[in-house]
Scaffold this active site. Structure first.
Site, PDB file in Angstrom:
ATOM      1  N   SER A 519      29.407  -6.579 -44.538  1.00 23.50           N
ATOM      2  CA  SER A 519      28.904  -5.728 -45.606  1.00 23.50           C
ATOM      3  C   SER A 519      28.910  -6.522 -46.918  1.00 23.50           C
ATOM      4  O   SER A 519      28.244  -7.553 -47.006  1.00 23.50           O
ATOM      5  CB  SER A 519      29.738  -4.443 -45.693  1.00 23.50           C
ATOM      6  N   HIS A 633      26.763   0.709 -39.011  1.00 24.26           N
ATOM      7  CA  HIS A 633      27.510  -0.149 -39.935  1.00 24.26           C
ATOM      8  C   HIS A 633      28.975  -0.282 -39.542  1.00 24.26           C
ATOM      9  O   HIS A 633      29.663  -1.182 -40.012  1.00 24.26           O
ATOM     10  CB  HIS A 633      27.395   0.434 -41.350  1.00 24.26           C
TER      11      HIS A 633
END
Length: 675
Positions: A519, A633
């Site tokens: 991320s 994610h």
């Protein structure tokens, strides 16, 4: 002794979400494990008696078919019933069972499952949030009318609003109590049962959402504003006497770069009082790990007499339990030790905590007074047979004098290797390769919790450096805002100053240094290889390479990027947005880079990985793109077990290839790097 492997992950157990029974004689909590055969997670609610600490699985029941997740247990106020959420039928539905034992009964059947819930004071009714009830259209064509229509981990929800419903504990009398185009969540009954308080953003403008607290009358459905939110506002909870409502949040708009405080507002509405205005640590647990699962919704917890409120807060690499009086006096409740409390329960003077340490995932601890004792030992059998690495805490100053904190894991054999070198009187000390790990967020942090991936790298013979550069949570609000408008600036310098610190140690092999992160950590990995060629290889995960395209493709890009880049917008500050995008510096990249990304990642979209891959490939950089299907994610934290293990194998194999198969000296003069 054995060492940590990728498959060690399959045997770890994660404890969370304790709830103390109203009579104070027992408590329940959620225990989660990974099921390799079914390739998913299995959670059950466990029951523990305080007198004997006898622990047994409570929600199994003969009605469970295959693997399921039971979570979010809540006692009825009279203590006779236990409710929980379970995905036994595919989506999370609400179940109720007698606390004396018996079969759980499903009392909801919503197509998309339900969200949060709570009991009515009479123990006969529950209130919950759900996104829809009717089957709706069968067409697979989607029409979008709102700015926010999907979310990572949730997927596409379009115009389906999240509304509140009530239902009897036996599943009868299902009633919708709110409607309209606005989402409503986190419902809580008032002590007299007449109203339900909830959180909602009831405005047409969706560019910046700042939830407020409302109440709805359970009889006439009249909705009234209790508190007008000016930032994140969540988790309203009534005081025992029903006169006040405590909640968490801040008043700085839609941003994660602000500390959440503890607030109290009159149940009748009005101006809220901030009980922690000068408290430098933000409410909540922000310490990241891959060895935690479903750590429970965060809520303020009132003391029995209503005189103070319990809450957790992240302090450096720890997450501690605190309490604050209605006069604003704050004191730490949990022991002062390297540990992370991921959830807790308090009743009278008894506290139960799910506590993590650097060498063990969360186990349940009971505390009375200042002493805290382990109640469960689910991981002891596994971990006692493993040679684990204990982190060395590092502290240093950034180039501008800002204090920084980090940790170094050494291979489990490190001390014995060093001892052997001294005994043999070798001329040169044994050297080790090093991996730099960078956390996401950026407003999260590393800390004193068990992290399987980091232990795995250490067990594989690597030194593992992880740290909290400016922008991390746990060091005060000025620190957490330190990277706003400056991604790739001082935060990058902080990280590299930590690398410089460790790299100078005599046992570090400077020709075998590696970097990885996910991320924001993936963004920073991409940024680093475009600005510094000292690393032998890199693995960038769920990363960002183009902040400009992220604005319109991420589920949060249009507001998150705007805030994080200091108000930089696409049209007025295009040059600045691209200046802080790693893709601009691809011509300078020489570091072999593996790209790991999830196909269903709506936070950092696959297009980011594809752009980075094509750019590196075109420039002749050794690179591979690894695409994980049916993952979002959260792959590294809650992805399918098989995919999590394969991901770890990709990381280790890539680093090992350049560790053992490459002899190119990557060490260059630092003054040349800065140029």
């Amino acid at each position: 002794m054995n060492t940590v492997t990728t498959r060690t992950l399959l045997d770890l157990k994660f404890s969370s979400d304790p709830q103390i029974a109203p009579d104070g004689k027992s408590f329940v909590y959620v225990l989660t494990g990974l099921n390799e055969e079914e390739n998913r997670y299995q959670s059950r609610v466990h029951k523990v008696y305080f007198e004997t600490f006898e622990d047994f699985c409570f929600t199994a029941g003969s009605g469970v078919e295959g693997v399921a997740q039971d979570k979010n247990p809540l006692f009825s106020p009279d203590g006779k019933w236990l409710a929980f959420l379970s995905d036994r039928t595919g989506k999370f539905q609400l179940y109720v069972m007698p606390y004396t034992g018996g079969e759980p009964v499903r009392i909801t059947n919503f197509r998309k499952g339900i969200g949060s819930y709570s009991w009515a004071p009479d123990s006969r009714t529950l209130v919950f949030s759900a996104r829809d009830y009717h089957e709706g259209t069968k067409s697979d064509v989607r029409t979008v009318k709102t700015l926010r229509y999907w979310m990572n981990g949730t997927g596409f929800y379009g115009d389906d609003a999240l509304h509140l419903w009530t239902v009897s504990r036996n599943g009868d009398n299902l009633t919708q109590i709110t409607d309209g185009p606005f989402d409503e969540d986190q419902p809580v009954f008032s002590p007299d049962g007449r109203k339900v308080v909830f959180v909602s953003w009831r405005h047409e403008n969706q560019i910046e959402i700042m939830p407020s607290i409302y109440s709805v009358d359970t009889t006439d459905r009249k909705v009234e504003l209790i508190y007008e939110g000016l930032g994140y506002t969540f988790a309203p909870v009534f005081s025992p006497d029903g006169q006040s409502i405590a909640f968490f949040g801040h008043q700085q708009g839609e941003t994660s770069a602000a500390n959440n405080h503890v607030w109290v507002v009159s149940a009748k509405g009005g101006e809220a009082v901030d009980l922690t205005p000068q408290f430098e640590f933000g409410q909540g647990n922000h310490v990241g790990t891959d060895a935690r699962y479903d750590s429970a919704p965060e809520q303020p917890v009132w003391s029995t007499d209503g005189s103070y409120i319990y809450f957790t807060a992240t302090s450096g690499g720890n997450c501690n339990l605190y309490k604050v009086s209605l006069e604003g006096n704050i004191s730490q409740v949990s022991p002062d030790e390297p540990a992370v409390i991921n959830s807790f329960a308090a009743r009278n003077e008894t506290i139960v905590m799910a506590k993590e340490t650097p060498i063990c995932p969360a186990e349940m601890y009971a505390q009375e007074g200042s002493s805290s004792n382990a109640v469960t030992t689910h991981n002891d059998g596994l971990l006692s047979g493993l040679d684990l690495s204990h982190p060395e805490r590092l502290s240093w100053q950034a180039s501008d004098g800002l204090p920084l904190e980090g940790w170094l894991l050494k291979p489990p054999s490190f001390e014995e290797d060093q001892k052997h070198e001294k005994e043999q009187k070798h001329d040169e000390i044994q050297k080790y390769p090093m991996v730099l790990e960078i956390h996401g967020g950026p407003h999260t942090c590393y800390g004193n919790t068990f992290h399987h991936e980091l232990q795995l790298l250490a067990a594989s013979g690597y030194l593992v450096l992880y740290m909290n550069p400016r922008g991390s949570t746990g060091y005060g609000e000025d620190f957490v805002k330190g990277c706003i408008g400056d991604w790739g600036g001082k935060d990058y310098e902080d990280i590299m100053s930590g690398v410089d610190l460790v790299e100078s140690r005599p046992y570090v092999d400077r020709t075998k240094m590696f970097v990885t992160g996910g991320s924001y950590g993936g963004y920073m990995t991409n940024w680093i290889v475009g600005h510094d060629n000292r690393f032998c290889a890199a693995v960038t995960q769920r990363s960002i390479c183009n902040l400009y395209s992220m604005y319109g493709t991420s589920d949060i890009g249009y507001f998150f990027n705007y805030k994080e880049l200091g108000g930089a917008d696409l049209w007025e500050q295009e040059d600045f947005v691209m200046e802080r995008s790693p893709i601009r510096y691809v011509p300078q990249v020489e570091t072999p880079t593996k790209i790991i990304h999830s196909k269903e990642d709506l936070r950092c979209r696959m297009e980011q990985a594809e752009q980075w891959y094509i750019a590196l490939k075109r420039r002749g950089v050794d690179t591979e793109l690894v695409r994980f299907p049916d993952e979002n994610h959260e792959l590294s934290r809650s992805g399918k077990p098989a995919h999590r293990i394969e991901r770890l194998d990709h990381i280790i194999n890539w680093f090992d290839h350049y560790r053992f198969g490459t002899t190119v000296d990557k060490t260059v003069d630092k003054t040349e790097q800065q140029k």
